[in-house]
Design an enzyme around this catalytic site. Structure first.
Site, short mmCIF file in Angstrom:
data_model
loop_
_atom_site.label_atom_id
_atom_site.label_comp_id
_atom_site.label_asym_id
_atom_site.label_seq_id
_atom_site.Cartn_x
_atom_site.Cartn_y
_atom_site.Cartn_z
N SER A 141 -3.34 1.79 -2.88
CA SER A 141 -2.81 3.16 -2.98
C SER A 141 -3.81 4.10 -2.33
CB SER A 141 -2.62 3.54 -4.45
OG SER A 141 -2.43 4.94 -4.59
N TYR A 196 -5.61 3.47 -13.07
CA TYR A 196 -4.79 3.17 -11.90
C TYR A 196 -5.65 3.19 -10.64
CZ TYR A 196 -1.02 3.50 -8.47
OH TYR A 196 -0.18 3.28 -7.40
#
Length: 257
Positions: free
Chosen positions: A141, A154
């Site tokens: 990401s 995350y």
């Protein structure tokens, strides 16, 4: 038909980016192994592929469990005889700063986002090494490269996946296996839509704030990421190795004046 004759295993392909990628890969000629923790969602993806004239099977498996992964890989090989492409797409989010993140949430996100990549890659790699060929795409990401509020666990997992990708490429380049990472920005998937509705009093205001992070002024779509995955899976990217591919609307390197 950029993937004609290839077999692709895509984890977490029962919905969102994974489903979109599975449909695109099948359209481009791949035999697709659809994996999801939800049998119902996995079968729905396979039905959509077959209705469009593609070839696919669904295998329900939890990528955090070694026994599930072993069963999944064995069934994929028994069905199609090979795995040319592995897309480690399965992932979940976790919201909160470090002091707000429970140990249970931390462990859950790490297990899916990082251990899942490790276990599935470990299961597929011996086959690819024996064949002296293969392509692995890991879902990282853009938060691996930038700071983002309340994304401690995350961001940690996605940064780890990016580092793992680079290390894997060094280890498996002698076997003619390419390993690359996708780094999307915020993609408008059903998961994100549900997250906005459940986490904010005003989802539209939250969406407007997220849009401001993108140079193009809007969120990405699953098709944007699927197209990037197709490039990495195809022979067109034969000289792309250990690389992060940003699909983030400019969020990582751009800044609005």
């Amino acid at each position: 038909m950029r993937l004609e004759g290839k077999t692709a295993l895509i984890t977490g392909s029962g919905s969102g980016i994974g489903r979109c990628t599975a449909l695109l890969f099948a359209k481009e000629g791949a035999q697709v192994v659809v994996n999801d923790v939800s049998a119902e969602q996995g079968e729905a993806t396979v039905s959509a592929i077959r209705e469009a004239g593609g070839t696919a099977i669904a295998i329900q498996a939890d990528v955090t469990k070694a026994s599930d992964v072993e069963r999944m890989v064995d069934k994929a090989l028994a069905t199609y005889g090979k795995i040319d492409v592995l897309f480690n797409n399965a992932g979940i989010s976790g919201v909160g700063a470090v002091h707000e993140t429970s140990e249970d949430l931390w462990d859950k996100v790490v297990n899916v986002n990082l251990k899942g990549v490790y276990l599935t890659s470990k299961g597929v790699l011996p086959h690819m090494m024996e064949r002296q060929a293969g392509c692995i795409i890991n879902m990282s990401s853009c938060v691996a490269e930038i700071g983002l509020m309340k994304r401690a666990v995350y961001a940690s997992t996605k940064g780890a996946v990016l580092a793992l990708t680079k290390s894997m490429q060094v280890d498996y380049a002698p076997y003619n296996i390419r390993v690359n990472a996708l780094l999307p920005g915020t993609i408008l998937t059903p998961f994100v839509e549900n997250y906005l509705k459940s986490s904010y009093d005003d989802p539209e205001e939250a969406l407007a704030t997220i849009r401001k992070r993108q140079l193009g002024g809007d969120l990405g779509r699953p098709e944007n990421v699927a197209s990037a995955a197709l490039f990495l899976a195809s022979d067109e990217s034969s000289f792309v190795m250990g690389s992060p591919l940003y699909v983030d609307g400019g969020a990582t390197f751009g800044k609005m004046a």
